[in-house]
Design a protein around this motif. Structure first.
Motif, PDB file in Angstrom:
ATOM      1  N   MET A   1     -66.087  26.296  43.446  1.00  0.00           N
ATOM      2  CA  MET A   1     -67.061  27.384  43.529  1.00  0.00           C
ATOM      3  C   MET A   1     -66.917  28.281  42.307  1.00  0.00           C
ATOM      4  O   MET A   1     -65.842  28.808  42.042  1.00  0.00           O
ATOM      5  CB  MET A   1     -66.855  28.184  44.816  1.00  0.00           C
ATOM      6  CG  MET A   1     -67.085  27.370  46.097  1.00  0.00           C
ATOM      7  SD  MET A   1     -66.909  28.335  47.625  1.00  0.00           S
ATOM      8  CE  MET A   1     -65.113  28.526  47.682  1.00  0.00           C
ATOM      9  N   ASP A 214     -73.524  26.625  57.654  1.00  0.00           N
ATOM     10  CA  ASP A 214     -74.342  26.698  56.445  1.00  0.00           C
ATOM     11  C   ASP A 214     -74.168  25.464  55.559  1.00  0.00           C
ATOM     12  O   ASP A 214     -74.863  25.333  54.539  1.00  0.00           O
ATOM     13  CB  ASP A 214     -73.979  27.943  55.622  1.00  0.00           C
ATOM     14  CG  ASP A 214     -74.244  29.233  56.366  1.00  0.00           C
ATOM     15  OD1 ASP A 214     -75.373  29.396  56.867  1.00  0.00           O
ATOM     16  OD2 ASP A 214     -73.337  30.078  56.449  1.00  0.00           O
ATOM     17  N   GLU A 215     -73.275  24.572  55.935  1.00  0.00           N
ATOM     18  CA  GLU A 215     -72.938  23.456  55.056  1.00  0.00           C
ATOM     19  C   GLU A 215     -74.131  22.568  54.703  1.00  0.00           C
ATOM     20  O   GLU A 215     -74.253  22.150  53.537  1.00  0.00           O
ATOM     21  CB  GLU A 215     -71.815  22.612  55.663  1.00  0.00           C
ATOM     22  CG  GLU A 215     -71.307  21.548  54.722  1.00  0.00           C
ATOM     23  CD  GLU A 215     -70.022  20.908  55.210  1.00  0.00           C
ATOM     24  OE1 GLU A 215     -69.443  20.129  54.432  1.00  0.00           O
ATOM     25  OE2 GLU A 215     -69.608  21.182  56.346  1.00  0.00           O
ATOM     26  N   PHE A 218     -75.714  24.348  51.851  1.00  0.00           N
ATOM     27  CA  PHE A 218     -74.899  24.284  50.631  1.00  0.00           C
ATOM     28  C   PHE A 218     -75.042  22.924  49.958  1.00  0.00           C
ATOM     29  O   PHE A 218     -75.107  22.826  48.729  1.00  0.00           O
ATOM     30  CB  PHE A 218     -73.426  24.534  50.963  1.00  0.00           C
ATOM     31  CG  PHE A 218     -73.091  25.916  51.433  1.00  0.00           C
ATOM     32  CD1 PHE A 218     -73.826  27.021  51.045  1.00  0.00           C
ATOM     33  CD2 PHE A 218     -71.993  26.122  52.268  1.00  0.00           C
ATOM     34  CE1 PHE A 218     -73.496  28.304  51.479  1.00  0.00           C
ATOM     35  CE2 PHE A 218     -71.644  27.398  52.704  1.00  0.00           C
ATOM     36  CZ  PHE A 218     -72.406  28.482  52.311  1.00  0.00           C
ATOM     37  N   SER A 224     -76.773  27.365  45.519  1.00  0.00           N
ATOM     38  CA  SER A 224     -76.233  27.846  46.786  1.00  0.00           C
ATOM     39  C   SER A 224     -75.108  28.823  46.495  1.00  0.00           C
ATOM     40  O   SER A 224     -74.353  28.650  45.535  1.00  0.00           O
ATOM     41  CB  SER A 224     -75.722  26.689  47.646  1.00  0.00           C
ATOM     42  OG  SER A 224     -74.700  25.969  46.985  1.00  0.00           O
ATOM     43  N   GLY A 226     -72.010  31.332  48.257  1.00  0.00           N
ATOM     44  CA  GLY A 226     -71.188  31.806  49.357  1.00  0.00           C
ATOM     45  C   GLY A 226     -70.750  33.225  49.071  1.00  0.00           C
ATOM     46  O   GLY A 226     -70.302  33.529  47.960  1.00  0.00           O
ATOM     47  N   LYS A 240     -69.161  22.652  49.620  1.00  0.00           N
ATOM     48  CA  LYS A 240     -69.017  24.084  49.392  1.00  0.00           C
ATOM     49  C   LYS A 240     -70.196  24.605  48.567  1.00  0.00           C
ATOM     50  O   LYS A 240     -70.874  23.844  47.875  1.00  0.00           O
ATOM     51  CB  LYS A 240     -67.698  24.379  48.680  1.00  0.00           C
ATOM     52  CG  LYS A 240     -66.466  24.023  49.503  1.00  0.00           C
ATOM     53  CD  LYS A 240     -65.188  24.298  48.735  1.00  0.00           C
ATOM     54  CE  LYS A 240     -63.963  24.061  49.614  1.00  0.00           C
ATOM     55  NZ  LYS A 240     -63.857  22.661  50.087  1.00  0.00           N
ATOM     56  N   PRO A 241     -70.453  25.911  48.617  1.00  0.00           N
ATOM     57  CA  PRO A 241     -71.513  26.467  47.780  1.00  0.00           C
ATOM     58  C   PRO A 241     -71.179  26.332  46.300  1.00  0.00           C
ATOM     59  O   PRO A 241     -70.001  26.274  45.923  1.00  0.00           O
ATOM     60  CB  PRO A 241     -71.576  27.934  48.218  1.00  0.00           C
ATOM     61  CG  PRO A 241     -70.226  28.216  48.791  1.00  0.00           C
ATOM     62  CD  PRO A 241     -69.784  26.940  49.437  1.00  0.00           C
TER      63      PRO A 241
END
Length: 272
Positions: A1, A214-215, A218, A224, A226, A240-241
């Motif tokens: 990220m 939310d995956e 993402f 995307s 987070g 992950k975002p």
């Protein structure tokens, strides 16, 4: 990220649609702060299509669609979207399941509810359950003392053994019957209401969230984000975002809004 500060200006300029989770993404410790709400309004006035995509119930989503500065809302993890036509004072509702399917699914969810509450000590029915149409929400830390992660996993396994889907948010385990999630209904909304096809959406949509439910979002959207508290649940995320904010919860959302507004301030006239 990557830090959100690394989002390129040309990428920010491409964004037309802001999709966002609510709990612990817009809200902070269960509260909708002035700065987060003002960020929603500023994005809406600047011409962005703004859509909360949440696990919260239909009753809340009716209120959000009517009274928040948003263009629509996806609720109960993709069970429906609501869009309020302010000019004609009419609520448009689109559900994934038929009324009969919802009735039959509720009977099965009632059985799961009894099993979870009998098997997982300290769990509770979410306080907003009475406002839900399509899913069952089990509280593991919103209005009850936080359960150990192993107990959260037990709740998920009970749903899955019964053939239901189950997603963990920052506060609830939500379970339902049906082949949908936040992403599938968001795609339906973008296509039906805003005439945005999937290829365009991948270039023009940014999504903000904080937890495992939310995956799908993402994974689907290159843009995307987070909010910083996503770190607490990152071990549950295979996808992950792309970016992460410096600020937690509502402060992180306001950080994202500020970057988008700064980059696009000259792009188009604000709404009145």
């Amino acid at each position: 990220m990557k830090p959100l500060s690394q989002l390129a200006a040309e990428q920010a300029l491409s964004v037309r649609v802001v999709l966002t989770d609510i709990d612990d993404t817009i809200t902070t410790d269960g509260m909708l702060t002035a700065s987060a709400y003002a960020s929603l309004e500023a994005l809406h006035r600047a011409g962005f299509i703004v859509v909360p995509v949440t696990g919260r119930p239909a009753g809340w989503c009716d209120h959000i669609a009517r009274m928040w500065p948003v263009d629509a809302v996806v609720g109960e993890n993709g069970a429906f979207y609501f869009r309020y036509d302010r000019e004609n004072k009419r609520m448009h509702q689109h559900f994934w399941a038929t009324p009969e399917e919802l009735r039959l699914n509720r009977q099965k969810l009632n059985d799961i509810e009894r099993e979870v509450l009998a098997s997982v000590q300290g769990s509770a029915l979410a306080s907003d359950q009475s406002y839900r149409i399509a899913d069952l929400a089990i509280d593991f830390c919103e209005d009850v003392p936080a359960l150990p992660e192993a107990e959260v996993d037990r709740i998920v396994s009970i749903f899955e053994r019964a053939g239901a889907q189950a997603k963990v948010s920052s506060i609830h385990v939500n379970g339902w019957f049906g082949a949908y999630d936040k992403l599938s209904m968001a795609k339906t909304l973008l296509s039906d209401v805003f005439k945005i096809d999937w290829d365009t959406a991948r270039e023009q949509v940014i999504y903000a969230g904080d937890s495992p439910n939310d995956e799908p979002m993402f994974a689907a959207f290159p843009l995307s984000v987070g909010v910083a508290n996503v770190h607490a649940l990152a071990h549950r995320l295979k996808n992950k975002p792309t970016y992460i904010t410096h600020g937690h919860s509502g402060e992180g959302f306001a950080e994202l809004a500020s970057i988008l507004l700064k980059a696009t301030s000259q792009r188009s006239p604000a709404r009145v």
